[in-house]
Write an enzyme that holds these catalytic residues in place. Structure first.
Site: not given
Ligand code: GLN
Length: 628
Positions: A82, A85, A207, A259, A277
């Site tokens: 993420s 992003k 993505y 988040y 993550v």
């Molecule tokens: N690729 C992960 C997902 O879409 C990214 C989520 C994250 O890093 N929090 O679940």
């Protein structure tokens, strides 16, 4: 995905590069502090991520001029997830403009988990680009005619941030593609709402690829620093984002980057940040630095447990909270000198000046100024440490420092300890007005510790002490007879033996105990004095009746000699600092020299006087210049 731990290049890959820096030391201690923390669990919902070792742990800091401090598994590759992003959001903003991007994705924090399926009821827009729904919508905006072109564009964009070419971790990509049913559901909902047009699988695939880009903790720190500089990569100097986009990216990171922990995070840590993550966290302090942590075990909200702790500590210890930090920072190092280029106000004879010119490099004087905070002091410390090897004495002058925060106090003391441990003499000067430092030192050391720290007084006193150390080795024993005393006088340079003897016959010896006032300001002048042994102070009295020592003189120097030229009353008082021996020359005797067939001696003394005064004027000019 690395399957062999620890990182390819060892546990502490870059330790040696800054092992002497207080920042390097601090990071190692921080790493040690949390290395044993065993809370959190490694994400397994993407099966391939489950192979990460809970013990992997790296920290890196990158400054806005491209200095990277790193510790632990800072070069261990992992997937960006993420953390991509905000960077891809920046790319979309630059490719399409704010209006188009806002049409696809909002900027309101959702307060929900990263994988929540929450779209605005009326528009169907995802709430923000930091949750998966928003990020998938934003990925669909990456320009390119084909899937391959779009992937390349993505890799290039993130590579520009990292300052190196990046690649995908194919295993993680496949793992995510094959198991990402929830993200697939989100993509189809977005298609249903008309946010995605065309095949939702295309945006989804890009993505997944974007999340599988392999980075290191060091990369993330440099990426963060790109945002800290306002969009220029501090290592490659390439502009990677326009300033306006940087502001927008940092804004969504501030409100949504962590988040449903975002509110608490910005409240306590105070840096725009983004977590991934796979265990990465990237945090930015605009104008100052980028921070990155890598540690796979996550808390219930999907944020790295050690990452949160490390950033919290860093923020508190170094005063990095965005809303607690002065906006404008100017360099802390005003000037640096050696004892060869900058002397104390103590007058020196030619032989002493020669020694100082030769060995002066061993004494370093650093004038700090402005506001000392992490960023300004870090830069100054680096310069100081780089030069420290050649130095035996270091003076850090805080006279012109406006204020300093606790982080700066801490770093200053750490720096002092580092240098002391290397056997250097360290003198902090100009401390008196810094009550924040005083309070810090008293708390960290003791009241006596503070007194001890202040004992060198002002910069000039410390400089004189250092000079005395340099000169000690070459100091001669005190002369016993008048001729050998005169041989060492700067005013007698170039005189032959017979002339010296003639001069000596005119002089009256005097001795004075320490603390005697031997000349009063304003008194008429009828003689001048050669200082044979001991030290005297030049003292002036201000209008308020306070006395100030404006200079010190030692053996080989004269006082009262200015009146030899102009016969004006004494301009300052002279007080003996130690027991002292003089040879006194009456102007009356001096004036009769030509009449007694000693015109050459008379002329030579006048010429030497002119040279001494000229040198003093040059020194005064240099000092005035340095005060600008
Ligand atoms: N690729 C992960 C997902 O879409 C990214 C989520 C994250 O890093 N929090 O679940």
């Amino acid at each position: 995905m690395p399957t062999s731990a620890p990182a390819p290049n060892g546990a502490h890959p870059a330790t040696s590069a800054h092992s002497h820096s207080p920042i390097g030391r601090y990071l190692r201690a921080l790493h040690d502090k949390y290395a044993r923390l065993e809370e959190g669990t490694v994400a397994t919902y993407i099966p391939e991520l489950g192979r990460a070792r809970p013990g992997w742990f790296g920290i890196a800091i990158a400054t806005t001029d491209g200095q990277v401090y790193e510790v632990g598994d800072s070069r261990c590759p992992f997937t960006i997830q993420s953390i991509s992003k905000p960077l891809v959001y920046g790319l979309a903003l630059e490719a399409h403009g704010l209006k188009t991007v806002l049409h696809k994705c909002g900027v309101e924090p959702s307060g929900e988990a990263f994988n929540s399926i929450s779209l605005e009821p009326t528009t169907g827009r995802p709430l923000n680009p930091m949750i998966n729904a928003g990020a998938i919508a934003v990925s669909s905006l990456v320009p390119g005619a084909t899937a391959a072109e779009r992937e390349l564009r993505l890799l290039r964009h993130l590579g520009d941030f990292a300052g190196r070419d990046l690649v995908l971790d194919q295993d993680v990509y496949r793992s995510e593609r094959d198991t990402g049913h929830r993200n697939r559901a989100i993509a189809h909902l977005l298609r249903n709402a008309g946010i995605l047009t065309g095949n939702p699988e295309d945006a989804l695939d890009l993505y997944f690829r974007q999340c599988s880009i392999e980075v290191t903790c060091r990369d993330l720190a440099v990426m963060a620093a790109c945002l800290a500089t306002g969009g220029v990569n501090p290592v490659t100097r390439q502009r990677v984002l326009a300033p306006i986009s940087v502001g927008r990216v940092l804004s969504v990171m501030t409100s949504c980057g962590m988040y449903d922990f975002s509110g608490e995070w910005i409240h306590t840590v105070g840096m725009p940040a983004k977590s991934g993550v796979a265990g990465g966290i990237l945090a930015v302090l605009p104008g100052q630095l980028g921070v990155a942590v890598f540690s796979p075990p996550l808390d219930a909200r999907g944020n790295s447990v050690r990452g949160i702790r490390v950033c919290t500590d860093l923020s508190i210890d170094f005063g990095l909270h965005l809303f607690n930090t002065p906006r404008v920072v100017s360099p802390a190092l005003r000037a640096r000198h050696t004892a060869a280029t900058r002397r104390s106000r103590r007058r020196r004879v030619a032989s002493e000046l020669a020694t100082l010119a030769h060995h002066g490099n061993r004494v370093r004087l650093y004038e700090l100024r402005g506001r000392l905070i992490f960023a300004t002091l870090e830069l100054a410390m680096r310069a100081i440490l780089e030069e420290a090897a050649a130095a035996t004495h270091l003076i850090l002058d805080l006279e012109r420092v406006i204020d300093l925060d606790r982080a700066a106090c801490r770093l200053l003391l750490d720096l002092r300890e580092t240098l002391l441990a290397q056997g250097k003499q360290v003198m902090l000067t100009g401390l008196a007005q810094h009550t924040v430092l005083r309070d810090y030192v008293v708390a960290r050391l003791t009241e006596d510790g503070w007194k001890d720290l202040c004992r060198h007084g002002a910069r000039d006193d410390a400089l004189e002490l250092c000079e005395a150390d340099l000169l000690r080795a070459s100091t001669l024993p005190a002369p016993q007879d008048a001729v050998s005393a005169l041989q060492r006088q700067e005013l007698c340079a170039g005189l032959d033996e017979p002339s010296l003897r003639t001069l000596a016959s005119l002089l009256q010896p005097q001795s004075h105990p320490a603390g005697s006032v031997v000349v009063h300001a304003g008194a008429p002048a009828d003689s001048m004095v050669f200082l044979v042994d001991g030290e005297v102070e030049v003292v002036i009295h201000d209008d308020g009746g306070h006395s100030h020592i404006v200079g010190r003189l030692g053996p080989g120097m004269t006082f009262g000699e200015m009146a030899l030229a102009d016969r004006m009353p004494r301009s300052a008082a002279i007080r003996t600092h130690t027991d002292a021996r003089f040879l006194v020359l009456k102007f009356e005797d001096f004036d009769q020299l030509p009449g007694r067939g000693q015109a050459a001696l008379h002329a030579r003394l006048i010429q030497n006087l002119a040279a001494v005064l000229a040198r003093r004027l040059r020194d005064a000019n240099a000092e005035v210049l340095s005060l600008r």
